[in-house]
Design an enzyme around this catalytic site. Structure first.
Site, PDB file in Angstrom:
ATOM      1  N   CYS A  88       0.738  -1.307  -0.134  1.00  0.00           N
ATOM      2  CA  CYS A  88       0.052   0.078   0.035  1.00  0.00           C
ATOM      3  C   CYS A  88       0.874   1.309   0.175  1.00  0.00           C
ATOM      4  O   CYS A  88       0.363   2.154  -0.367  1.00  0.00           O
ATOM      5  CB  CYS A  88      -0.778  -0.110   1.175  1.00  0.00           C
ATOM      6  SG  CYS A  88      -2.312  -1.357   1.223  1.00  0.00           S
ATOM      7  N   HIS A 225      -3.407   7.433   2.206  1.00  0.00           N
ATOM      8  CA  HIS A 225      -3.794   6.218   1.782  1.00  0.00           C
ATOM      9  C   HIS A 225      -5.147   5.802   1.876  1.00  0.00           C
ATOM     10  O   HIS A 225      -5.700   6.003   3.054  1.00  0.00           O
ATOM     11  CB  HIS A 225      -2.770   5.006   2.102  1.00  0.00           C
ATOM     12  CG  HIS A 225      -3.147   3.679   1.830  1.00  0.00           C
ATOM     13  ND1 HIS A 225      -3.835   3.290   0.873  1.00  0.00           N
ATOM     14  CD2 HIS A 225      -3.256   2.652   2.707  1.00  0.00           C
ATOM     15  CE1 HIS A 225      -4.054   1.876   0.651  1.00  0.00           C
ATOM     16  NE2 HIS A 225      -3.858   1.328   1.930  1.00  0.00           N
ATOM     17  N   ASN A 255     -10.004  -0.195  -0.363  1.00  0.00           N
ATOM     18  CA  ASN A 255      -8.806  -0.095  -0.350  1.00  0.00           C
ATOM     19  C   ASN A 255      -8.059  -0.658  -1.373  1.00  0.00           C
ATOM     20  O   ASN A 255      -7.946  -1.723  -1.733  1.00  0.00           O
ATOM     21  CB  ASN A 255      -8.221  -0.886   0.859  1.00  0.00           C
ATOM     22  CG  ASN A 255      -6.553  -0.942   1.141  1.00  0.00           C
ATOM     23  OD1 ASN A 255      -6.044  -0.688   0.449  1.00  0.00           O
ATOM     24  ND2 ASN A 255      -6.083  -1.080   2.262  1.00  0.00           N
TER      25      ASN A 255
END
Length: 298
Positions: A88, A225, A255
């Site tokens: 990520c 993020h 996500n």
């Protein structure tokens, strides 16, 4: 397939919708589409690009890199292309790498892409993970420019990267070419990740403030993020960043790992929030653990 509900998901994560790649649609396909859009937006052609960096944890193949596949699909027969893998945090790591190449005069224009098909590594019987992740891609183009050398320069002002392999078991995939010979599935200790996330994120953001002399009050936008609305809002509160300065797209994308920050930037750019000269803080945390920040002037 699992015992959950829309209400449960929204309350705990803030996710309302996600996008899943079509059957036969690859990470490189999503990356190529994002790259094409970025080139059009910048008024450039692939001939203007020296280097392609693709941040991904879900490549098309073990090798070659997804980046060289994107290079082929874009018709680029010069320069170089390679992948970066920091899960990520991948897009922030790729931005930092691109910044270093440009500062070292190794490239003039770099196409940086974050692209993922996390739906391919989910265990759809594990409700702690299968409700969180989606597929997507976003891209930006960085270019060299002569600036005055002050805090008002446009572009990337500073980046700060960290990793700590001691936390591997908290967020990982239980497969790979060297270990099991399989792709494996994503595994996560959600509470543990949440416990560490806010502290790690604020650490690298405070490093960026110290390096530049800026503070939370100077930011125009905070683009984190997009993992979980609680982590996003908790980080902003701890740092003293006003809620109205936070770009949130987790509700629409879920996500998307390395794709989440460029997707959020794309949304904020298209709706007119991002304006030339805006001071923007990017941050991410991912499996490993890896985490990082990038402070830039749009």
């Amino acid at each position: 397939m699992v015992d959950t509900s829309d209400e449960w998901i929204v309350q705990r994560t803030g996710i309302h919708a996600r996008h899943i790649a079509a059957e036969g649609e690859l990470t490189s396909d999503l990356a190529t589409a994002a790259a094409t859009a970025a080139l059009k937006d910048a008024g450039l052609t692939i001939g203007d690009i020296d280097l392609i960096l693709v941040a991904t944890a879900t490549p098309d193949d073990t090798f070659p890199s997804t980046a060289v596949t994107v290079q082929k699909k874009l018709g680029m027969e010069h320069g170089a292309a390679f992948d970066l893998h920091a899960v990520c945090s991948g897009f922030v790591f790729a931005l930092s790498t691109a910044d270093a190449y440009i500062r070292a005069s190794q490239a003039k224009r770099i196409l940086v892409i974050g692209a993922e098909t996390f739906s391919r590594i989910l265990d759809w019987t594990d409700r702690t993970t299968c409700v969180l992740f989606g597929d997507g891609a976003g891209a930006v183009i960085l270019g060299a420019a002569v600036e005055s050398g002050t805090r008002e320069d446009r572009g990337i002002l500073t980046t700060h990267l960290r990793s700590d392999g001691r936390h591997r078991e908290k967020l990982y995939v239980d497969g790979g070419p060297s270990s099991t010979g399989t792709v494996g599935h994503l595994r996560m200790e959600g509470r543990e990740v949440f416990k560490y996330a806010v502290g790690m994120i604020t650490d690298v953001i405070e490093d960026a403030f110290r390096a530049t002399g800026y503070g939370a009050e100077d930011l125009d936008w905070f683009v984190p993020h997009q993992a979980n609305i609680r982590i996003i809002d908790g980080s902003a509160r701890k740092l003293g960043i006003a809620s109205e300065k936070v770009v949130r797209t987790v509700a629409d994308h879920g996500n998307t790992s390395a794709a989440s920050i460029p997707l959020a930037l794309s949304v904020a750019n298209e709706d007119g929030r991002l304006k030339r000269g805006d001071l923007v803080m990017l941050e991410a945390m991912g499996g490993g653990f890896t985490w990082g920040s990038a402070l830039l002037r749009w």
